[in-house]
Enzyme design. Structure first.
Site, PDB file in Angstrom:
ATOM      1  N   HIS A   3     -12.012 -27.802  17.365  1.00  0.00           N
ATOM      2  CA  HIS A   3     -10.662 -27.980  16.821  1.00  0.00           C
ATOM      3  C   HIS A   3      -9.938 -26.661  16.613  1.00  0.00           C
ATOM      4  O   HIS A   3      -8.743 -26.662  16.302  1.00  0.00           O
ATOM      5  CB  HIS A   3     -10.673 -28.834  15.546  1.00  0.00           C
ATOM      6  CG  HIS A   3     -11.414 -28.249  14.396  1.00  0.00           C
ATOM      7  ND1 HIS A   3     -12.625 -28.714  13.957  1.00  0.00           N
ATOM      8  CD2 HIS A   3     -11.097 -27.228  13.560  1.00  0.00           C
ATOM      9  CE1 HIS A   3     -13.020 -28.019  12.910  1.00  0.00           C
ATOM     10  NE2 HIS A   3     -12.116 -27.107  12.654  1.00  0.00           N
TER      11      HIS A   3
ATOM     12  N   SER B  75     -13.778 -22.631   9.704  1.00  0.00           N
ATOM     13  CA  SER B  75     -14.159 -23.409  10.875  1.00  0.00           C
ATOM     14  C   SER B  75     -14.460 -22.475  12.044  1.00  0.00           C
ATOM     15  O   SER B  75     -13.687 -21.553  12.317  1.00  0.00           O
ATOM     16  CB  SER B  75     -13.017 -24.340  11.292  1.00  0.00           C
ATOM     17  OG  SER B  75     -13.135 -25.597  10.701  1.00  0.00           O
TER      18      SER B  75
END
Lengths: 85, 312
Positions: free
Chosen positions: B143, B268
Protein backbone atom coordinates in the site's frame (compact mmCIF):
# COMPACT_ATOMS: atom_id res chain seq x y z
CA UNK A 1 -14.17 9.09 4.35
CA UNK A 2 -12.75 11.72 6.68
CA UNK A 3 -12.24 15.06 4.97
CA UNK A 4 -10.37 17.66 6.92
CA UNK A 5 -8.46 20.89 6.96
CA UNK A 6 -5.71 21.92 9.38
CA UNK A 7 -5.13 25.54 10.26
CA UNK A 8 -2.85 27.44 12.60
CA UNK A 9 -3.79 29.99 15.27
CA UNK A 10 -4.16 32.66 12.57
CA UNK A 11 -6.56 30.42 10.61
CA UNK A 12 -3.97 29.95 7.87
CA UNK A 13 -3.77 26.46 6.31
CA UNK A 14 -0.80 24.39 7.47
CA UNK A 15 1.05 22.26 4.88
CA UNK A 16 2.75 18.91 5.51
CA UNK A 17 0.97 18.13 8.75
CA UNK A 18 1.16 14.38 9.41
CA UNK A 19 -2.34 12.94 9.81
CA UNK A 20 -2.74 9.32 10.88
CA UNK A 21 -5.08 6.97 12.66
CA UNK A 22 -4.41 5.99 16.25
CA UNK A 23 -7.65 4.06 16.72
CA UNK A 24 -9.98 2.44 14.22
CA UNK A 25 -12.64 -0.29 14.12
CA UNK A 26 -10.55 -2.35 11.70
CA UNK A 27 -6.89 -2.96 11.01
CA UNK A 28 -5.63 0.14 9.20
CA UNK A 29 -2.57 0.66 6.98
CA UNK A 30 0.17 2.24 9.07
CA UNK A 31 0.82 5.23 6.82
CA UNK A 32 0.38 8.95 7.47
CA UNK A 33 -1.14 11.48 5.11
CA UNK A 34 0.45 14.89 4.59
CA UNK A 35 -1.77 17.94 4.32
CA UNK A 36 -1.57 19.90 1.08
CA UNK A 37 -0.76 23.58 0.68
CA UNK A 38 -4.43 24.24 1.37
CA UNK A 39 -4.17 22.37 4.67
CA UNK A 40 -6.58 19.69 3.43
CA UNK A 41 -6.45 15.93 3.77
CA UNK A 42 -8.71 12.99 2.96
CA UNK A 43 -8.48 9.64 4.73
CA UNK A 44 -10.45 6.60 3.70
CA UNK A 45 -12.56 5.03 6.47
CA UNK A 46 -13.21 1.47 5.28
CA UNK A 47 -16.16 0.70 7.58
CA UNK A 48 -18.58 2.64 9.77
CA UNK A 49 -17.42 3.21 13.31
CA UNK A 50 -15.33 5.38 15.58
CA UNK A 51 -11.94 6.54 14.34
CA UNK A 52 -9.35 8.61 16.15
CA UNK A 53 -6.89 10.65 14.15
CA UNK A 54 -3.89 12.66 15.23
CA UNK A 55 -2.34 15.68 13.54
CA UNK A 56 1.36 16.28 14.20
CA UNK A 57 3.54 19.10 12.96
CA UNK A 58 6.74 20.75 14.11
CA UNK A 59 6.17 23.77 16.33
CA UNK A 60 2.61 22.80 17.24
CA UNK A 61 0.98 20.66 19.88
CA UNK A 62 -0.30 17.37 18.50
CA UNK A 63 -4.07 17.35 18.18
CA UNK A 64 -6.21 14.23 18.56
CA UNK A 65 -9.76 14.05 17.25
CA UNK A 66 -12.35 11.27 17.33
CA UNK A 67 -14.67 11.01 14.33
CA UNK A 68 -17.68 8.71 14.05
CA UNK A 69 -18.35 7.53 10.52
CA UNK A 70 -21.83 6.37 9.67
CA UNK A 71 -22.94 6.31 6.05
CA UNK A 72 -21.48 9.56 4.80
CA UNK A 73 -18.23 11.45 4.81
CA UNK A 74 -17.33 13.42 7.91
CA UNK A 75 -15.70 16.83 7.72
CA UNK A 76 -13.35 18.00 10.44
CA UNK A 77 -11.61 21.28 11.09
CA UNK A 78 -8.49 21.13 13.19
CA UNK A 79 -6.78 24.16 14.68
CA UNK A 80 -3.20 23.76 15.79
CA UNK A 81 -1.88 25.68 18.76
CA UNK A 82 1.79 26.70 18.95
CA UNK A 83 3.85 24.43 21.16
CA UNK A 84 5.08 26.22 24.24
CA UNK A 85 8.72 25.24 24.82
CA UNK B 1 5.70 -21.02 -11.66
CA UNK B 2 4.03 -18.43 -9.48
CA UNK B 3 0.28 -18.01 -9.84
CA UNK B 4 -2.13 -15.36 -8.66
CA UNK B 5 -2.31 -13.80 -6.11
CA UNK B 6 1.50 -13.90 -5.99
CA UNK B 7 1.67 -13.09 -9.72
CA UNK B 8 3.98 -10.08 -10.03
CA UNK B 9 2.61 -6.71 -11.11
CA UNK B 10 4.71 -3.64 -11.81
CA UNK B 11 4.52 0.07 -12.52
CA UNK B 12 7.13 0.30 -15.26
CA UNK B 13 10.38 -1.27 -16.46
CA UNK B 14 11.24 -4.85 -17.34
CA UNK B 15 9.90 -7.55 -15.08
CA UNK B 16 12.05 -10.60 -14.43
CA UNK B 17 10.57 -13.71 -12.85
CA UNK B 18 12.24 -16.92 -11.82
CA UNK B 19 11.44 -19.79 -9.56
CA UNK B 20 13.66 -20.66 -6.65
CA UNK B 21 13.76 -23.30 -3.95
CA UNK B 22 15.90 -21.05 -1.77
CA UNK B 23 13.90 -19.70 1.20
CA UNK B 24 16.29 -16.84 1.88
CA UNK B 25 18.35 -14.12 0.28
CA UNK B 26 22.07 -13.91 -0.17
CA UNK B 27 23.80 -12.66 3.00
CA UNK B 28 23.10 -9.14 4.26
CA UNK B 29 25.72 -6.45 3.71
CA UNK B 30 26.83 -3.56 5.89
CA UNK B 31 27.75 -1.56 2.81
CA UNK B 32 30.92 0.38 2.27
CA UNK B 33 29.92 3.80 3.46
CA UNK B 34 31.27 5.36 6.65
CA UNK B 35 30.24 4.01 10.01
CA UNK B 36 30.34 0.28 9.38
CA UNK B 37 33.24 -0.39 11.74
CA UNK B 38 31.61 1.35 14.67
CA UNK B 39 28.46 -0.64 14.12
CA UNK B 40 30.34 -3.93 14.20
CA UNK B 41 31.48 -3.00 17.67
CA UNK B 42 27.90 -2.16 18.61
CA UNK B 43 26.66 -5.48 17.28
CA UNK B 44 29.11 -7.37 19.46
CA UNK B 45 27.65 -5.65 22.53
CA UNK B 46 24.17 -6.98 21.92
CA UNK B 47 24.88 -10.37 23.43
CA UNK B 48 22.76 -12.43 21.08
CA UNK B 49 19.39 -11.56 22.66
CA UNK B 50 17.82 -10.94 19.30
CA UNK B 51 17.34 -7.22 19.73
CA UNK B 52 19.50 -4.22 18.99
CA UNK B 53 21.56 -2.41 21.61
CA UNK B 54 19.90 0.99 21.38
CA UNK B 55 20.69 3.62 23.97
CA UNK B 56 17.60 4.36 25.98
CA UNK B 57 15.66 1.36 24.73
CA UNK B 58 13.99 -0.94 27.21
CA UNK B 59 10.62 -2.54 27.42
CA UNK B 60 8.22 -1.04 29.96
CA UNK B 61 8.59 -4.01 32.30
CA UNK B 62 12.30 -3.88 31.68
CA UNK B 63 13.17 -7.57 31.82
CA UNK B 64 14.29 -10.05 29.23
CA UNK B 65 11.46 -12.40 30.15
CA UNK B 66 9.01 -9.67 29.22
CA UNK B 67 10.70 -9.34 25.89
CA UNK B 68 10.43 -13.02 25.24
CA UNK B 69 6.89 -13.51 26.47
CA UNK B 70 3.90 -12.96 24.17
CA UNK B 71 1.19 -10.59 25.42
CA UNK B 72 -0.92 -12.11 28.20
CA UNK B 73 -4.13 -10.67 26.81
CA UNK B 74 -6.25 -12.85 24.54
CA UNK B 75 -5.12 -12.51 20.97
CA UNK B 76 -7.74 -12.30 18.27
CA UNK B 77 -8.06 -15.11 15.81
CA UNK B 78 -5.38 -14.51 13.20
CA UNK B 79 -7.85 -14.60 10.34
CA UNK B 80 -10.20 -12.31 12.20
CA UNK B 81 -7.40 -9.82 12.68
CA UNK B 82 -7.22 -9.39 8.92
CA UNK B 83 -10.71 -10.01 7.62
CA UNK B 84 -14.34 -10.34 8.48
CA UNK B 85 -16.52 -9.18 11.34
CA UNK B 86 -16.22 -8.78 14.19
CA UNK B 87 -13.20 -6.64 13.56
CA UNK B 88 -10.78 -5.66 16.33
CA UNK B 89 -10.26 -2.07 17.38
CA UNK B 90 -7.00 -0.89 15.87
CA UNK B 91 -4.37 0.88 17.93
CA UNK B 92 -0.79 0.92 16.87
CA UNK B 93 0.82 1.79 20.22
CA UNK B 94 -0.22 -0.72 22.87
CA UNK B 95 0.02 0.30 26.52
CA UNK B 96 3.22 2.07 27.46
CA UNK B 97 5.08 3.46 24.46
CA UNK B 98 8.59 2.02 24.71
CA UNK B 99 10.00 3.15 21.38
CA UNK B 100 13.51 4.59 21.40
CA UNK B 101 14.95 7.14 19.00
CA UNK B 102 17.96 6.16 16.95
CA UNK B 103 20.61 8.78 17.69
CA UNK B 104 22.73 8.22 14.59
CA UNK B 105 20.78 6.65 11.73
CA UNK B 106 23.75 7.08 9.38
CA UNK B 107 25.40 3.85 10.59
CA UNK B 108 24.45 0.27 9.72
CA UNK B 109 21.91 -1.25 10.24
CA UNK B 110 19.92 1.96 10.62
CA UNK B 111 21.08 3.40 7.32
CA UNK B 112 19.60 0.35 5.61
CA UNK B 113 16.22 1.69 6.74
CA UNK B 114 14.70 4.57 4.82
CA UNK B 115 12.08 7.27 5.07
CA UNK B 116 9.63 7.31 2.17
CA UNK B 117 7.77 10.33 0.82
CA UNK B 118 5.07 9.09 -1.53
CA UNK B 119 2.91 10.99 -4.00
CA UNK B 120 -0.34 9.32 -5.00
CA UNK B 121 -2.15 9.64 -8.33
CA UNK B 122 -4.39 12.42 -6.99
CA UNK B 123 -1.34 14.42 -5.87
CA UNK B 124 -1.82 13.64 -2.18
CA UNK B 125 1.33 13.19 -0.09
CA UNK B 126 2.05 10.32 2.28
CA UNK B 127 4.89 9.10 4.46
CA UNK B 128 6.05 5.53 4.97
CA UNK B 129 9.15 3.48 5.64
CA UNK B 130 11.22 0.86 3.84
CA UNK B 131 14.17 -1.48 4.25
CA UNK B 132 17.01 -2.02 1.81
CA UNK B 133 17.33 -5.64 0.63
CA UNK B 134 19.78 -4.81 -2.16
CA UNK B 135 21.79 -1.79 -3.33
CA UNK B 136 18.91 -0.63 -5.54
CA UNK B 137 15.99 -2.43 -3.91
CA UNK B 138 13.79 -1.22 -1.05
CA UNK B 139 11.27 -3.61 0.48
CA UNK B 140 8.05 -1.96 1.64
CA UNK B 141 4.31 -2.51 2.02
CA UNK B 142 2.22 -2.87 -1.12
CA UNK B 143 0.00 0.00 0.00
CA UNK B 144 3.06 2.28 0.00
CA UNK B 145 3.38 1.54 -3.72
CA UNK B 146 -0.17 1.07 -4.94
CA UNK B 147 -3.24 2.70 -3.38
CA UNK B 148 -6.20 0.33 -3.31
CA UNK B 149 -9.81 0.95 -2.29
CA UNK B 150 -9.13 4.44 -0.92
CA UNK B 151 -12.62 5.69 -1.72
CA UNK B 152 -11.07 8.94 -2.96
CA UNK B 153 -11.63 9.75 -6.64
CA UNK B 154 -8.40 9.66 -8.64
CA UNK B 155 -6.25 8.32 -5.80
CA UNK B 156 -6.15 4.56 -6.44
CA UNK B 157 -3.32 3.08 -8.47
CA UNK B 158 0.47 3.19 -8.48
CA UNK B 159 2.14 6.03 -6.61
CA UNK B 160 3.39 8.50 -9.19
CA UNK B 161 6.71 8.82 -7.37
CA UNK B 162 8.44 7.90 -4.13
CA UNK B 163 11.40 9.73 -2.62
CA UNK B 164 13.71 7.32 -0.78
CA UNK B 165 15.87 8.74 2.04
CA UNK B 166 18.18 6.16 3.70
CA UNK B 167 19.33 6.86 7.24
CA UNK B 168 17.34 10.08 7.38
CA UNK B 169 17.76 12.06 10.60
CA UNK B 170 15.18 14.86 10.68
CA UNK B 171 16.21 17.36 8.00
CA UNK B 172 19.59 15.65 7.49
CA UNK B 173 19.90 13.17 4.62
CA UNK B 174 23.34 11.58 5.19
CA UNK B 175 23.24 9.74 1.86
CA UNK B 176 20.98 12.11 -0.04
CA UNK B 177 17.85 10.75 -1.68
CA UNK B 178 16.59 9.21 -4.89
CA UNK B 179 13.15 9.35 -6.43
CA UNK B 180 11.69 6.36 -8.21
CA UNK B 181 8.57 5.45 -10.15
CA UNK B 182 9.57 1.82 -10.70
CA UNK B 183 7.72 -0.49 -8.34
CA UNK B 184 6.95 -4.20 -8.04
CA UNK B 185 4.06 -5.78 -6.19
CA UNK B 186 1.66 -8.68 -6.79
CA UNK B 187 -1.87 -8.98 -8.12
CA UNK B 188 -3.06 -10.20 -4.73
CA UNK B 189 -2.61 -6.59 -3.67
CA UNK B 190 -2.91 -4.49 -6.87
CA UNK B 191 -5.98 -6.32 -8.18
CA UNK B 192 -7.58 -7.91 -5.13
CA UNK B 193 -6.49 -5.50 -2.38
CA UNK B 194 -5.93 -8.46 -0.09
CA UNK B 195 -4.02 -7.49 3.07
CA UNK B 196 -2.27 -10.84 3.05
CA UNK B 197 -0.43 -9.90 -0.15
CA UNK B 198 0.46 -6.37 0.89
CA UNK B 199 4.14 -6.19 -0.12
CA UNK B 200 6.39 -4.97 -2.89
CA UNK B 201 9.65 -3.24 -3.70
CA UNK B 202 10.95 0.05 -5.01
CA UNK B 203 13.64 -0.21 -7.69
CA UNK B 204 16.00 2.77 -7.49
CA UNK B 205 17.70 4.40 -10.50
CA UNK B 206 21.16 3.88 -8.99
CA UNK B 207 22.75 2.12 -6.04
CA UNK B 208 23.02 3.40 -2.48
CA UNK B 209 26.14 2.27 -0.61
CA UNK B 210 24.33 1.85 2.69
CA UNK B 211 24.19 -1.95 2.90
CA UNK B 212 21.09 -4.06 3.17
CA UNK B 213 19.36 -6.65 5.28
CA UNK B 214 18.86 -10.22 4.15
CA UNK B 215 15.43 -11.83 4.07
CA UNK B 216 14.31 -15.25 5.12
CA UNK B 217 11.15 -17.32 4.89
CA UNK B 218 11.21 -18.80 8.39
CA UNK B 219 9.12 -21.73 9.61
CA UNK B 220 6.25 -21.18 12.06
CA UNK B 221 8.38 -22.51 14.92
CA UNK B 222 11.33 -20.29 14.06
CA UNK B 223 9.10 -17.23 13.71
CA UNK B 224 7.46 -17.84 17.07
CA UNK B 225 10.91 -18.06 18.65
CA UNK B 226 11.97 -14.80 17.07
CA UNK B 227 12.25 -11.33 18.55
CA UNK B 228 10.90 -8.99 15.89
CA UNK B 229 12.84 -5.75 15.47
CA UNK B 230 11.39 -2.69 13.71
CA UNK B 231 13.02 0.64 12.92
CA UNK B 232 11.19 3.26 10.92
CA UNK B 233 9.73 6.73 10.68
CA UNK B 234 6.51 7.09 12.70
CA UNK B 235 4.41 10.19 12.03
CA UNK B 236 3.72 10.86 15.71
CA UNK B 237 7.38 11.62 16.39
CA UNK B 238 9.43 14.63 15.16
CA UNK B 239 9.47 14.69 11.36
CA UNK B 240 12.08 12.42 9.82
CA UNK B 241 13.29 10.92 13.09
CA UNK B 242 13.94 7.17 13.26
CA UNK B 243 12.53 5.08 16.10
CA UNK B 244 13.12 1.48 17.16
CA UNK B 245 11.20 -1.13 19.11
CA UNK B 246 11.33 -4.91 19.50
CA UNK B 247 9.07 -7.64 20.79
CA UNK B 248 8.50 -11.35 20.50
CA UNK B 249 6.50 -12.51 17.49
CA UNK B 250 3.05 -13.26 18.95
CA UNK B 251 1.23 -15.27 16.28
CA UNK B 252 1.68 -16.42 12.71
CA UNK B 253 -0.50 -17.60 9.86
CA UNK B 254 0.66 -18.76 6.42
CA UNK B 255 0.54 -15.17 5.12
CA UNK B 256 0.72 -12.88 8.16
CA UNK B 257 2.88 -12.25 11.21
CA UNK B 258 1.44 -10.60 14.35
CA UNK B 259 3.45 -8.82 17.03
CA UNK B 260 3.10 -6.33 19.85
CA UNK B 261 5.83 -4.02 18.61
CA UNK B 262 4.74 -0.39 18.97
CA UNK B 263 4.43 1.54 15.71
CA UNK B 264 2.52 4.56 14.37
CA UNK B 265 1.30 5.88 11.03
CA UNK B 266 4.33 6.28 8.79
CA UNK B 267 5.97 3.00 9.69
CA UNK B 268 4.22 0.93 7.06
CA UNK B 269 6.87 -0.81 4.99
CA UNK B 270 9.48 -1.24 7.70
CA UNK B 271 11.07 -4.64 7.62
CA UNK B 272 10.36 -6.77 10.69
CA UNK B 273 13.70 -8.44 11.13
CA UNK B 274 15.45 -11.14 13.13
CA UNK B 275 18.88 -10.41 14.58
CA UNK B 276 20.71 -13.67 15.09
CA UNK B 277 24.37 -14.61 14.90
CA UNK B 278 25.16 -11.00 14.08
CA UNK B 279 23.06 -11.13 10.90
CA UNK B 280 19.78 -9.38 10.24
CA UNK B 281 17.11 -10.99 8.10
CA UNK B 282 13.70 -9.50 7.34
CA UNK B 283 10.92 -11.99 8.09
CA UNK B 284 7.86 -9.75 7.51
CA UNK B 285 6.88 -6.33 6.18
CA UNK B 286 5.10 -4.13 8.71
CA UNK B 287 1.75 -2.99 7.33
CA UNK B 288 -1.19 -2.72 9.78
CA UNK B 289 -2.18 -1.61 13.24
CA UNK B 290 -4.48 -3.93 15.19
CA UNK B 291 -6.19 -4.30 18.58
CA UNK B 292 -3.65 -6.13 20.69
CA UNK B 293 -1.07 -6.76 18.00
CA UNK B 294 0.19 -5.04 14.90
CA UNK B 295 0.82 -7.13 11.82
CA UNK B 296 2.86 -7.51 8.71
CA UNK B 297 3.00 -9.54 5.54
CA UNK B 298 4.91 -12.75 6.10
CA UNK B 299 7.90 -13.50 3.90
CA UNK B 300 6.88 -17.04 3.01
CA UNK B 301 8.38 -19.08 0.19
CA UNK B 302 6.38 -17.40 -2.58
CA UNK B 303 7.18 -13.92 -1.30
CA UNK B 304 10.87 -14.82 -1.07
CA UNK B 305 10.77 -16.19 -4.61
CA UNK B 306 9.45 -12.86 -5.86
CA UNK B 307 11.96 -10.87 -3.81
CA UNK B 308 14.83 -12.95 -5.18
CA UNK B 309 13.65 -12.14 -8.70
CA UNK B 310 13.20 -8.45 -7.96
CA UNK B 311 16.33 -7.71 -5.91
CA UNK B 312 19.01 -5.74 -7.76
Amino acid sequence: MIVGVVRDEAAAPVKDVRVYFTHAPVAIPDVAALTGADGKFMLGAPVDGSYTIECAAEGFDTVRRTVVITERDEEVEINLAPRIP
Amino acid sequence: MLEAPHMPDFSEGDLVTRDSDRPMSSPPSKGGAKGAASLQVEALRTGGKGLEDVEGYSRAAGTLSDLLTPPSVDLPDVGEASFGPPRPQAETVHGVDDRAQIGDPSVYPWRAQCSLSMTAADGSGWIGSGTFIGPRTVLTAGHCLFVKNSGVPGRDGWMTSIQVMPGRNAATLPYGSQTSSTFRSVTGWTVSGNQEFDYGVIILPTSFDVGWLGYWGLSDADLLATTGNIAGYPGDKPAGSMWYAARQIAAVSPLKVHYDIDTAGGQSGSGVYRFLNNERHVVAVHAYGGATTNSGTRLNGEVVTNLLAWTV
